[in-house]
Design a protein around this motif. Structure first.
Motif, PDB file in Angstrom:
ATOM      1  N   THR A  61     -64.312  81.598 -12.812  1.00 30.19           N
ATOM      2  CA  THR A  61     -65.213  81.885 -13.931  1.00 30.19           C
ATOM      3  C   THR A  61     -64.397  81.971 -15.219  1.00 30.19           C
ATOM      4  OG1 THR A  61     -64.984  84.282 -13.590  1.00 30.19           O
ATOM      5  CG2 THR A  61     -66.857  83.182 -12.497  1.00 30.19           C
ATOM      6  N   GLY A  62     -65.106  81.961 -16.358  1.00 27.07           N
ATOM      7  CA  GLY A  62     -64.490  82.220 -17.647  1.00 27.07           C
ATOM      8  C   GLY A  62     -63.382  81.260 -18.002  1.00 27.07           C
ATOM      9  N   ALA A  63     -62.277  81.833 -18.514  1.00 24.63           N
ATOM     10  CA  ALA A  63     -61.165  81.010 -18.992  1.00 24.63           C
ATOM     11  C   ALA A  63     -60.511  80.235 -17.864  1.00 24.63           C
ATOM     12  CB  ALA A  63     -60.139  81.901 -19.693  1.00 24.63           C
ATOM     13  N   THR A  64     -60.451  80.819 -16.684  1.00 27.05           N
ATOM     14  CA  THR A  64     -59.857  80.112 -15.540  1.00 27.05           C
ATOM     15  C   THR A  64     -60.676  78.880 -15.187  1.00 27.05           C
ATOM     16  OG1 THR A  64     -58.981  82.182 -14.660  1.00 27.05           O
ATOM     17  CG2 THR A  64     -59.131  80.328 -13.136  1.00 27.05           C
ATOM     18  N   ALA A 109     -62.646  77.178 -17.211  1.00 23.84           N
ATOM     19  CA  ALA A 109     -62.458  76.194 -18.273  1.00 23.84           C
ATOM     20  C   ALA A 109     -61.133  75.466 -18.101  1.00 23.84           C
ATOM     21  CB  ALA A 109     -62.526  76.869 -19.637  1.00 23.84           C
ATOM     22  N   ALA A 110     -60.075  76.208 -17.737  1.00 26.94           N
ATOM     23  CA  ALA A 110     -58.766  75.589 -17.548  1.00 26.94           C
ATOM     24  C   ALA A 110     -58.789  74.590 -16.393  1.00 26.94           C
ATOM     25  CB  ALA A 110     -57.711  76.662 -17.303  1.00 26.94           C
ATOM     26  N   LEU A 111     -59.472  74.948 -15.289  1.00 30.17           N
ATOM     27  CA  LEU A 111     -59.554  74.032 -14.149  1.00 30.17           C
ATOM     28  C   LEU A 111     -60.367  72.787 -14.494  1.00 30.17           C
ATOM     29  CD1 LEU A 111     -60.057  76.521 -11.163  1.00 30.17           C
ATOM     30  CD2 LEU A 111     -58.027  75.138 -11.682  1.00 30.17           C
ATOM     31  N   LEU A 112     -61.445  72.963 -15.259  1.00 26.99           N
ATOM     32  CA  LEU A 112     -62.232  71.799 -15.680  1.00 26.99           C
ATOM     33  C   LEU A 112     -61.406  70.876 -16.569  1.00 26.99           C
ATOM     34  CD1 LEU A 112     -65.679  73.495 -16.450  1.00 26.99           C
ATOM     35  CD2 LEU A 112     -65.117  72.034 -14.497  1.00 26.99           C
ATOM     36  N   LEU A 113     -60.643  71.450 -17.484  1.00 25.99           N
ATOM     37  CA  LEU A 113     -59.795  70.632 -18.346  1.00 25.99           C
ATOM     38  C   LEU A 113     -58.686  69.952 -17.545  1.00 25.99           C
ATOM     39  CD1 LEU A 113     -59.492  72.976 -21.460  1.00 25.99           C
ATOM     40  CD2 LEU A 113     -60.842  70.885 -21.266  1.00 25.99           C
ATOM     41  N   LEU A 114     -58.142  70.661 -16.534  1.00 22.69           N
ATOM     42  CA  LEU A 114     -57.119  70.057 -15.683  1.00 22.69           C
ATOM     43  C   LEU A 114     -57.698  68.885 -14.888  1.00 22.69           C
ATOM     44  CD1 LEU A 114     -54.220  70.165 -14.607  1.00 22.69           C
ATOM     45  CD2 LEU A 114     -55.025  71.768 -12.839  1.00 22.69           C
ATOM     46  N   SER A 115     -58.925  69.055 -14.412  1.00 27.10           N
ATOM     47  CA  SER A 115     -59.606  67.955 -13.717  1.00 27.10           C
ATOM     48  C   SER A 115     -59.761  66.750 -14.631  1.00 27.10           C
ATOM     49  CB  SER A 115     -60.978  68.422 -13.223  1.00 27.10           C
ATOM     50  OG  SER A 115     -61.767  67.339 -12.781  1.00 27.10           O
ATOM     51  N   THR A 116     -60.166  66.994 -15.864  1.00 29.55           N
ATOM     52  CA  THR A 116     -60.327  65.902 -16.821  1.00 29.55           C
ATOM     53  C   THR A 116     -58.995  65.242 -17.126  1.00 29.55           C
ATOM     54  OG1 THR A 116     -62.260  66.969 -17.797  1.00 29.55           O
ATOM     55  CG2 THR A 116     -61.131  65.323 -19.138  1.00 29.55           C
ATOM     56  N   LEU A 117     -57.925  66.022 -17.216  1.00 24.10           N
ATOM     57  CA  LEU A 117     -56.594  65.450 -17.433  1.00 24.10           C
ATOM     58  C   LEU A 117     -56.208  64.526 -16.275  1.00 24.10           C
ATOM     59  CD1 LEU A 117     -53.900  65.287 -18.973  1.00 24.10           C
ATOM     60  CD2 LEU A 117     -53.181  67.354 -17.739  1.00 24.10           C
ATOM     61  N   GLY A 118     -56.497  64.966 -15.052  1.00 28.80           N
ATOM     62  CA  GLY A 118     -56.209  64.123 -13.892  1.00 28.80           C
ATOM     63  C   GLY A 118     -57.013  62.837 -13.908  1.00 28.80           C
TER      64      GLY A 118
END
Length: 408
Positions: A98-101, A103-112
Motif C-alpha cells: 500500500t501507499g508509497a511502497t 507506488a514504488a513497486l508500480l514504478l519498478l514494474s513500469t521500468l522493467g
C-alpha cells in the motif's frame, strides 16, 4: 504454398501483438489512475511515463547491437519473457503493498516494461523483414504495426477503466501480464520466418552503434535528429494523459479511458493513412515528418484554449494522428532505407530519438505545468512544435530517399 503460409504468419503475428498491446494499455491505464488517485502530482505521472520510455536512452543501443549480432528472433523471444515478468510484478504489487511502497513497486514494474520493450521493439522491427516476400511489402507491413498498436491503445484504456471500476486494479494488471503470453507462444510454436535471409554482424567496431550512424547516410541521420527534437518538444501527452483527461472531462477512470481512446482513434486514422501511402511517403521524409509535427503542434496550441470538452477531444484526436505519423513514419524511413545488416541498430537509434525524447518531454511539460499552468505549457510547447514543422516543410520538402534495399 510458401507465400500463403508467410502471409498467414504475418497476420498471426500482427494479431498477437495487437492483443498484447490492448492488455498493456489496460495495465498502464490502471497504473496511471492509481498514481493520480494517490498523489494528484503531475510529476509522478510524468515519472511513470518517463520510466516507460527513458530506458531506451540506455538500452536501445545495446539492444540494436545484440539484435544484429545474435539475430532478431532470439532477442525478440527473450524480450517478451522480460515483459511478462515485469507485468507480473505490477499485478502482485496491489495485494501485497500500500501507499508509497505500492507506488514504488508500480514504478519498478513500469521500468522493467520500458527496459524489455526497448529490446522487443528493436528486435521486432528487424524480424518483420523476415516475414515478407518482396521489398514493396515491407513498408506497408511495418506501418501495420502502428495501426494495430493504436487499435490496442483504443481498446485497452476503456477496458482498463471498466476493470478498475468493476473489480479494482488487480484484474487489469493481471490481464496485462497474461497477454504477453500470446506473442511468446506465437513466436515459439507458430512462426517460420525466412531466417536464412537475416544478415548478422560480428563483434568489434563494425558492429557498433557508431558504425551504424556513420553508414546509414546523411538522409537517415537527418530523420533521426529531427525526430528527436520534435519529440522533445511535442511528445509529452502520454505522460500527462490522466491530468489532461481530468481537466477536460473529469477525474474518474472511465473518463480517462474515453480521453485516451480518442487519442488512440486519431492515431489509428493517422496510421491507416500512412500505411496506404507507405511507399510514397517513405521516399519523402521532409513532407512526412514536417506535416506530422505541424499537426501535433497546432493541436496542442488548440488544447490550451479554454473552450468546450468537445473541442478538447477534437484536439486530442489530432494529437494522436500527428504523433502516430511522426513515430511510425520515422520507423518506416529508417527500416526501409537502411541495409538489412544495420536494421537492428537503426531501430535502436530510432527508439532513442522518439521514446527517449518523449520521456524527457513529459518531465519538461510537467515542470512547466507546475510553474506556469496547463494552458501556458501547451501553448508554449505547441507553438514550438508548429514552428519546427513549418521549418521542416520549408527547408526539407525536396529531400528524397530514393535508394531501396532488399528485405533480406
Amino acid at each position: 504454398m510458401r507465400r500463403r503460409l508467410t502471409r498467414q504468419q504475418r497476420t498471426t503475428f500482427l494479431l498477437a501483438s495487437g492483443l498484447s498491446t490492448a492488455g498493456s494499455f489496460a495495465g498502464l491505464t490502471a497504473k496511471g489512475w492509481l498514481l493520480m488517485h494517490g498523489s494528484s502530482n503531475p510529476l509522478l505521472l510524468a515519472l511513470h511515463f518517463a520510466l516507460l520510455t527513458l530506458p531506451t536512452l540506455v538500452v536501445s543501443g545495446p539492444a540494436g547491437v545484440l539484435t544484429d549480432r545474435l539475430g532478431s528472433e532470439r532477442v525478440l523471444v527473450r524480450a517478451q519473457w522480460g515483459l511478462f515478468a515485469a507485468a507480473v510484478l505490477g499485478a502482485i504489487a496491489i495485494p501485497i503493498s500500500t501507499g508509497a511502497t505500492q507506488a514504488a513497486l508500480l514504478l519498478l514494474s513500469t521500468l522493467g516494461i520500458g527496459t524489455a520493450s526497448a529490446y522487443e521493439l528493436t528486435a521486432r522491427n528487424k524480424y518483420v523483414a523476415l516475414l515478407v516476400e518482396t521489398p514493396e511489402q515491407l513498408g506497408p507491413y511495418l506501418t501495420s504495426f502502428s495501426v494495430i498498436f493504436n487499435v490496442g491503445k483504443l481498446v485497452g484504456p476503456p477496458l482498463g477503466g471498466l476493470l478498475l471500476a468493476a473489480t479494482g486494479p488487480t484484474l487489469a494488471l493481471a490481464l496485462d501480464a497474461a497477454t504477453y503470453l500470446l506473442p511468446i507462444s506465437t513466436l515459439l510454436w507458430l512462426m517460420a520466418p525466412h531466417s536464412e535471409r537475416e544478415q548478422r554482424s560480428q563483434r568489434g567496431e563494425a558492429a557498433s552503434l557508431a558504425t551504424a550512424w556513420r553508414e546509414c547516410g546523411p538522409g537517415l541521420r537527418h530523420v533521426l535528429v529531427f525526430t528527436a527534437v520534435a519529440c522533445l518538444v511535442g511528445f509529452f501527452h502520454p505522460g500527462l494523459a490522466p491530468l489532461m483527461a481530468s481537466r477536460l472531462l473529469g477525474p474518474s477512470p472511465q473518463e480517462l479511458g474515453v480521453f485516451t481512446s480518442v487519442v488512440a482513434a486519431g492515431s489509428i486514422c493517422g496510421g491507416v493513412l500512412l500505411q496506404r501511402r507507405a511507399n510514397l511517403l517513405g521516399e519523402r521524409p521532409g513532407l512526412l515528418l514536417g506535416l506530422a509535427t505541424l499537426v501535433t503542434g497546432v493541436a496542442q496550441v488548440g488544447l490550451a484554449l479554454p473552450w468546450s470538452p468537445q473541442w478538447g477531444l477534437a484536439m486530442a484526436f489530432l494529437i494522436g494522428a500527428g504523433t502516430a505519423c511522426l513515430l511510425a513514419g520515422t520507423n518506416l524511413l529508417i527500416q526501409v532505407h537502411a541495409p538489412q545488416r544495420l536494421r537492428g541498430r537503426m531501430a535502436g537509434l530510432g527508439q532513442i530519438a522518439f521514446l527517449g525524447g518523449g520521456g524527457l518531454s513529459g518531465l519538461m511539460a510537467a515542470g512547466l505545468t507546475l510553474q506556469a499552468g496547463f494552458s501556458a505549457c501547451f501553448a508554449l510547447l505547441g507553438s514550438l512544435g508548429a514552428a519546427l514543422g513549418v521549418w521542416q516543410l520549408l527547408q526539407r520538402r525536396r529531400l528524397r530517399l530514393e535508394a531501396r534495399f532488399t528485405v533480406g
